[in-house]
Enzyme design. Sequence first.
Site, PDB file in Angstrom:
ATOM      1  NE  ARG A   1      -2.612   6.288  -2.423  1.00 17.74           N
ATOM      2  CZ  ARG A   1      -3.354   5.566  -1.986  1.00 17.74           C
ATOM      3  NH1 ARG A   1      -2.499   3.995  -2.236  1.00 17.74           N
ATOM      4  NH2 ARG A   1      -4.395   5.310  -1.361  1.00 17.74           N
TER       5      ARG A   1
ATOM      6  CB  SER B   1      -0.989   0.065   1.084  1.00 18.60           C
ATOM      7  OG  SER B   1      -1.358   1.219   1.273  1.00 18.60           O
TER       8      SER B   1
ATOM      9  NE  ARG C   1      -6.304 -12.303 -18.575  1.00 17.76           N
ATOM     10  CZ  ARG C   1      -7.247 -11.105 -18.985  1.00 17.76           C
ATOM     11  NH1 ARG C   1      -6.534 -10.506 -20.010  1.00 17.76           N
ATOM     12  NH2 ARG C   1      -8.176 -10.692 -18.474  1.00 17.76           N
TER      13      ARG C   1
END
Length: 231
Positions: free
Chosen positions: A166, A96, A195
């Site tokens: 940020r 984070s 994918r």
Amino acid sequence: MKKVLDKGYVILVDTMGSDLSVVNSARVSFNKATETLRDEDQKLIRYLAKNDHTSPFRHATMQFEIYAPLMVARQWWKYIIGSSHQDPFAAWNESSRRYVTEAIEFYIPEETAWRSKPENMKQGSGNNLGMLIGKEASQKLLSQIEEGMKNYDWAIENGIATEQARLFIPSAYGLMVRWYWTASLQGVAHFLNQRTDAHAQFEIRAYAEAVKGYALDKFPIAIEALLENTK
Ligand SMILES: Cc1cc2nc3c(=O)[nH]c(=O)nc-3n(C[C@H](O)[C@H](O)[C@H](O)COP(=O)(O)OP(=O)(O)OC[C@H]3O[C@@H](n4cnc5c(N)ncnc54)[C@H](O)[C@@H]3O)c2cc1C
């Protein structure tokens, strides 16, 4: 560690189970178990995958650490079932930027790696564009990042909270992010089926190939059977 793109990687952190877990999860129906993987067990794994008896594949799991551009993380995050932020038995945990100011890195394609728009498809890319455009594209991206990072550094220096500063971080799609992904074998195979396909974006395909390498190494029979027989 398997390196991916210019700065990214995939690490296999942990696994639970083996090809044998698939076999014994299926054989519990008959109150039977085996300690070594015999030919008949391999046949059973293939039979299960071919006939959509998928639940035995959910007793084995894989845990990865991934460092990838945000655009790849967003595509990856869509794998909800058996690999998710909503599943109480599995998880997605991401570093984070509210709490840490770890080094800020960006995915910057090589000058020779910028791709054209595809001619016949609505999504994806065509051929590489060559050095002339590629050099200019890389330079433009770098100068955009430099400008945004100046503003970000200014915000931090002036006491603005990291969680808000940020907002100045540029090139959000290329910002490198780090997360843990835990998924059942069936979940891993579903991700790989979609994918590693040519329709998937080049960047996530590169990550999927790294995941596939680990998966085949740890669960060679089960993953091969799932990739051959499920979509
Ligand atoms: C080439 C490509 C392009 C894409 N483009 C876009 C895009 O433009 N925009 C976008 O938002 N997404 C896009 N996606 C993401 C796609 O829509 C899926 O969200 C993603 O591929 C995850 O697959 P999934 O939903 O099957 O996975 P999961 O959510 O993990 O589901 C796994 C399986 O569980 C079953 N399942 C899940 N939920 C339900 C339900 N509610 N009811 C019944 N069965 C269920 C289905 O069989 C499903 O295949 C794209 C994917 C690919 C591969």
